[in-house]
Design a protein around this motif. Structure first.
Motif, PDB file in Angstrom:
ATOM      1  N   ARG A 195     -20.492  52.509  14.761  1.00 38.49           N
ATOM      2  CA  ARG A 195     -19.237  52.819  14.297  1.00 38.49           C
ATOM      3  C   ARG A 195     -19.176  53.059  12.848  1.00 38.49           C
ATOM      4  O   ARG A 195     -18.281  53.929  12.362  1.00 38.49           O
ATOM      5  N   ILE A 196     -19.797  52.304  12.066  1.00 39.91           N
ATOM      6  CA  ILE A 196     -19.520  52.403  10.708  1.00 39.91           C
ATOM      7  C   ILE A 196     -20.092  53.283  10.127  1.00 39.91           C
ATOM      8  O   ILE A 196     -19.525  54.149   9.218  1.00 39.91           O
ATOM      9  N   VAL A 197     -21.340  53.757  10.559  1.00 40.00           N
ATOM     10  CA  VAL A 197     -21.990  55.159  10.278  1.00 40.00           C
ATOM     11  C   VAL A 197     -21.463  56.286  10.536  1.00 40.00           C
ATOM     12  O   VAL A 197     -21.036  57.059   9.637  1.00 40.00           O
ATOM     13  N   GLU A 198     -20.814  56.465  11.730  1.00 40.96           N
ATOM     14  CA  GLU A 198     -19.870  57.363  12.195  1.00 40.96           C
ATOM     15  C   GLU A 198     -18.665  57.416  11.309  1.00 40.96           C
ATOM     16  O   GLU A 198     -18.155  58.827  10.951  1.00 40.96           O
ATOM     17  N   ARG A 199     -18.092  56.437  11.218  1.00 36.45           N
ATOM     18  CA  ARG A 199     -16.841  56.365  10.256  1.00 36.45           C
ATOM     19  C   ARG A 199     -17.162  56.913   8.721  1.00 36.45           C
ATOM     20  O   ARG A 199     -16.339  57.876   8.030  1.00 36.45           O
ATOM     21  N   GLY A 200     -18.312  56.485   8.343  1.00 42.85           N
ATOM     22  CA  GLY A 200     -18.673  56.937   6.898  1.00 42.85           C
ATOM     23  C   GLY A 200     -19.107  58.521   6.901  1.00 42.85           C
ATOM     24  O   GLY A 200     -18.568  59.153   5.894  1.00 42.85           O
ATOM     25  N   GLN A 201     -19.567  59.002   7.932  1.00 42.51           N
ATOM     26  CA  GLN A 201     -19.928  60.267   7.976  1.00 42.51           C
ATOM     27  C   GLN A 201     -18.625  61.061   8.173  1.00 42.51           C
ATOM     28  O   GLN A 201     -18.381  62.135   7.419  1.00 42.51           O
ATOM     29  N   LEU A 202     -17.596  60.612   8.773  1.00 41.56           N
ATOM     30  CA  LEU A 202     -16.272  61.366   9.033  1.00 41.56           C
ATOM     31  C   LEU A 202     -15.790  61.273   7.710  1.00 41.56           C
ATOM     32  O   LEU A 202     -15.054  62.418   7.227  1.00 41.56           O
ATOM     33  N   LEU A 203     -15.834  60.149   7.018  1.00 41.36           N
ATOM     34  CA  LEU A 203     -14.932  59.919   5.925  1.00 41.36           C
ATOM     35  C   LEU A 203     -15.572  60.960   4.785  1.00 41.36           C
ATOM     36  O   LEU A 203     -14.908  61.615   3.807  1.00 41.36           O
ATOM     37  N   SER A 204     -17.043  61.202   4.747  1.00 42.09           N
ATOM     38  CA  SER A 204     -17.502  62.010   3.726  1.00 42.09           C
ATOM     39  C   SER A 204     -17.134  63.468   3.984  1.00 42.09           C
ATOM     40  O   SER A 204     -16.924  64.239   3.198  1.00 42.09           O
ATOM     41  N   ARG A 205     -17.046  63.752   5.295  1.00 40.42           N
ATOM     42  CA  ARG A 205     -16.621  65.178   5.696  1.00 40.42           C
ATOM     43  C   ARG A 205     -15.327  65.538   5.154  1.00 40.42           C
ATOM     44  O   ARG A 205     -14.841  66.506   4.762  1.00 40.42           O
ATOM     45  N   ARG A 206     -14.461  64.413   5.491  1.00 40.28           N
ATOM     46  CA  ARG A 206     -12.799  64.649   4.920  1.00 40.28           C
ATOM     47  C   ARG A 206     -12.785  64.733   3.380  1.00 40.28           C
ATOM     48  O   ARG A 206     -11.939  65.499   3.091  1.00 40.28           O
ATOM     49  N   LEU A 207     -13.613  63.892   2.825  1.00 34.52           N
ATOM     50  CA  LEU A 207     -13.530  63.828   1.360  1.00 34.52           C
ATOM     51  C   LEU A 207     -14.110  65.250   0.772  1.00 34.52           C
ATOM     52  O   LEU A 207     -13.463  65.643  -0.210  1.00 34.52           O
ATOM     53  N   VAL A 208     -14.967  65.888   1.438  1.00 34.35           N
ATOM     54  CA  VAL A 208     -15.563  67.123   1.112  1.00 34.35           C
ATOM     55  C   VAL A 208     -14.375  68.209   1.142  1.00 34.35           C
ATOM     56  O   VAL A 208     -14.287  69.038   0.589  1.00 34.35           O
ATOM     57  N   TRP A 209     -13.515  68.195   2.458  1.00 35.01           N
ATOM     58  CA  TRP A 209     -12.795  69.149   2.783  1.00 35.01           C
ATOM     59  C   TRP A 209     -11.611  68.922   1.601  1.00 35.01           C
ATOM     60  O   TRP A 209     -11.046  70.025   1.197  1.00 35.01           O
ATOM     61  N   ILE A 210     -11.224  67.624   1.327  1.00 35.79           N
ATOM     62  CA  ILE A 210     -10.204  67.285   0.345  1.00 35.79           C
ATOM     63  C   ILE A 210     -10.521  67.885  -0.963  1.00 35.79           C
ATOM     64  O   ILE A 210      -9.775  68.368  -1.796  1.00 35.79           O
ATOM     65  N   THR A 211     -11.734  67.467  -1.338  1.00 40.11           N
ATOM     66  CA  THR A 211     -12.316  67.935  -2.493  1.00 40.11           C
ATOM     67  C   THR A 211     -11.994  69.597  -2.695  1.00 40.11           C
ATOM     68  O   THR A 211     -11.609  70.127  -3.625  1.00 40.11           O
ATOM     69  N   THR A 212     -12.602  70.107  -1.943  1.00 41.11           N
ATOM     70  CA  THR A 212     -12.621  71.742  -1.800  1.00 41.11           C
ATOM     71  C   THR A 212     -11.053  72.164  -1.834  1.00 41.11           C
ATOM     72  O   THR A 212     -10.944  73.033  -2.508  1.00 41.11           O
ATOM     73  N   LEU A 213     -10.130  71.704  -0.965  1.00 40.53           N
ATOM     74  CA  LEU A 213      -8.928  72.000  -1.268  1.00 40.53           C
ATOM     75  C   LEU A 213      -8.235  72.040  -2.462  1.00 40.53           C
ATOM     76  O   LEU A 213      -7.491  72.563  -3.044  1.00 40.53           O
ATOM     77  N   LEU A 214      -8.798  70.526  -3.084  1.00 47.98           N
ATOM     78  CA  LEU A 214      -8.027  70.237  -4.438  1.00 47.98           C
ATOM     79  C   LEU A 214      -8.574  71.389  -5.488  1.00 47.98           C
ATOM     80  O   LEU A 214      -7.910  71.764  -6.257  1.00 47.98           O
ATOM     81  N   ILE A 215      -9.711  71.702  -5.374  1.00 51.64           N
ATOM     82  CA  ILE A 215     -10.391  72.634  -6.233  1.00 51.64           C
ATOM     83  C   ILE A 215      -9.903  74.125  -6.019  1.00 51.64           C
ATOM     84  O   ILE A 215      -9.478  74.672  -7.361  1.00 51.64           O
ATOM     85  N   LEU A 216      -9.572  74.485  -4.982  1.00 55.74           N
ATOM     86  CA  LEU A 216      -8.717  75.801  -4.405  1.00 55.74           C
ATOM     87  C   LEU A 216      -7.479  75.724  -5.238  1.00 55.74           C
ATOM     88  O   LEU A 216      -7.007  76.579  -5.745  1.00 55.74           O
ATOM     89  N   ALA A 217      -6.795  74.509  -5.089  1.00 61.02           N
ATOM     90  CA  ALA A 217      -5.449  74.203  -5.667  1.00 61.02           C
ATOM     91  C   ALA A 217      -5.394  74.386  -6.901  1.00 61.02           C
ATOM     92  O   ALA A 217      -4.479  75.286  -7.556  1.00 61.02           O
ATOM     93  N   LEU A 218      -6.381  73.774  -7.644  1.00 58.97           N
ATOM     94  CA  LEU A 218      -6.413  73.801  -9.090  1.00 58.97           C
ATOM     95  C   LEU A 218      -6.599  75.218  -9.407  1.00 58.97           C
ATOM     96  O   LEU A 218      -6.349  75.756 -10.510  1.00 58.97           O
ATOM     97  N   GLY A 219      -7.414  75.840  -8.915  1.00 61.90           N
ATOM     98  CA  GLY A 219      -7.915  77.258  -9.452  1.00 61.90           C
ATOM     99  C   GLY A 219      -6.693  78.226  -9.115  1.00 61.90           C
ATOM    100  O   GLY A 219      -6.717  78.775  -9.885  1.00 61.90           O
TER     101      GLY A 219
END
Length: 361
Positions: A195-219
């Motif tokens: 569960r912890i590994v799955e939660r960490g992977q989900l968190l990493s995917r969400r952070l990637v999406w958030i970072t991508t959206l943030l970069i797009l917003a800043l651009g």
């Protein structure tokens, strides 16, 4: 006598300031400065926000990684404890079947290590805080206490092999119960780690999406800011061009000779009419001290008189060596960002001067 300039429009310093300065382009310039300040503030806020976000994301990722490592370590330790328990049980079974002596020191050493690891994993709540894993931990600890109690008889007489065999036979039931509880604990620890590994992977995917959206917003914000600023610069350039064309049209169609003098008394601008009125080409006087031009045939003019601001009466000799009487209206526009100098409007008043003299006699 020199040819008179055709009658045209007269230019005063206020008209020069209004046309050359153009409140319109000044407003555009102020807007650009405001936009630049806003861009600077926005950039600082974005930098601080990005730094805070990066720190927060870093802490989240580090915490997730630490949780995964801890859960993996607990699972590894529980698996090793089960293997050690099975290995110890196999040693006892072989010794019993072969009726060979049992190495009591080795068994006690294994038991002591097993009990130490068990207490540590219990303190660290290995496997999580779920009800099932908590019951399994409690079952292992409870049976461990029973094993401790039953081994006390052998510890009183450690040299007698019969006592050791009796103790091992008495440990069979609590040992089996402890092994069953340890098996459940290990399985729950494995599920907890997954569960912890799955939660960490989900968190990493969400952070990637958030970072991508943030970069797009800043651009997008940067592109929008650049577009607005470029439009403001284009409007400023148009306003300056219009003001310059209006200024040149007004000055070139005027009967006055307009000059702009800076703080040091140096001519920075001179209208073409200067040659017709004063007899000096505009190109010759630009970047030269104004005192080389404005003066009197009898009384030279100094800068103190020019700085008094008002109407100056002076005269020059024309090409036929006759005196021409001139009048210059001096206006201070040093604080005007469009001009930043003293505006001199010079006109030929020879006819008026002659008429005044004639009336006086």
């Amino acid at each position: 006598m020199r040819r008179r300039l055709p009658i045209g429009r007269s230019v005063d310093s206020r008209a020069v300031s209004a046309v050359a300065g153009g409140g319109q382009w000044q407003a555009h310039a102020q807007r650009i400065r405001r936009l630049q300040r806003l861009q600077g503030i926005a950039l600082a806020v974005l930098c601080v926000g990005s730094l805070i976000l990066a720190l927060a994301v870093g802490r989240i990722l580090v915490a997730s990684t630490v949780d995964q490592r801890v859960a993996a370590g607990h699972l590894r330790d529980l698996s090793e404890m089960r293997s050690e328990m099975l290995s110890t049980e196999l040693i006892v079974v072989r010794a019993s079947s072969n009726d060979s002596p049992i190495n009591a020191v080795e068994l006690l050493f294994r038991f002591q290590k097993f009990r130490t690891d068990l207490r540590r994993l219990q303190r660290e709540r290995a496997g999580g805080d779920g009800a099932e894993v908590a019951n399994a931990r409690a079952g292992v600890v409870r049976n461990m206490a029973e094993v401790d109690r039953k081994t006390a008889a052998y510890l009183a007489k450690p040299t007698e092999d019969s006592v050791l065999r009796s103790a091992l036979n008495a440990l069979q039931v609590p040992g089996e119960n402890m092994a069953a509880s340890l098996k459940v604990w290990t399985e729950k620890a494995r599920e907890h780690h997954a569960r912890i590994v799955e939660r960490g992977q989900l968190l990493s995917r969400r952070l990637v999406w958030i970072t991508t959206l943030l970069i797009l917003a800043l651009g997008t914000l940067a592109a929008a800011g650049w577009f607005v600023l470029e439009r403001a610069r284009a409007r400023l350039a148009d306003a300056i061009g219009q003001s310059e064309r209006r200024f040149r049209s007004l000055v070139h169609n005027s009967s006055d000779a307009v000059m702009v003098v800076d703080r040091d008394g140096v001519v920075r601008y001179a209208a073409p009419q200067l040659h017709a009125i004063v007899g000096v080409a505009a190109a010759r006087i630009i970047d030269r001290p104004v005192t080389e031009l404005i003066g009197s045939a009898t009384n030279p003019l100094d800068m103190e008189a020019l700085a008094e601001l008002g109407t100056l009466q002076w005269d020059v000799f024309d090409d036929t060596r006759e005196v021409r009487y001139l009048e210059t209206v001096v206006s201070d526009r040093l604080d005007d960002q469009a001009i930043q100098g003293v505006v001199l409007n010079t006109r030929d008043v020879t006819d008026r001067h002659v008429a005044q003299v004639a009336l006086a006699y």
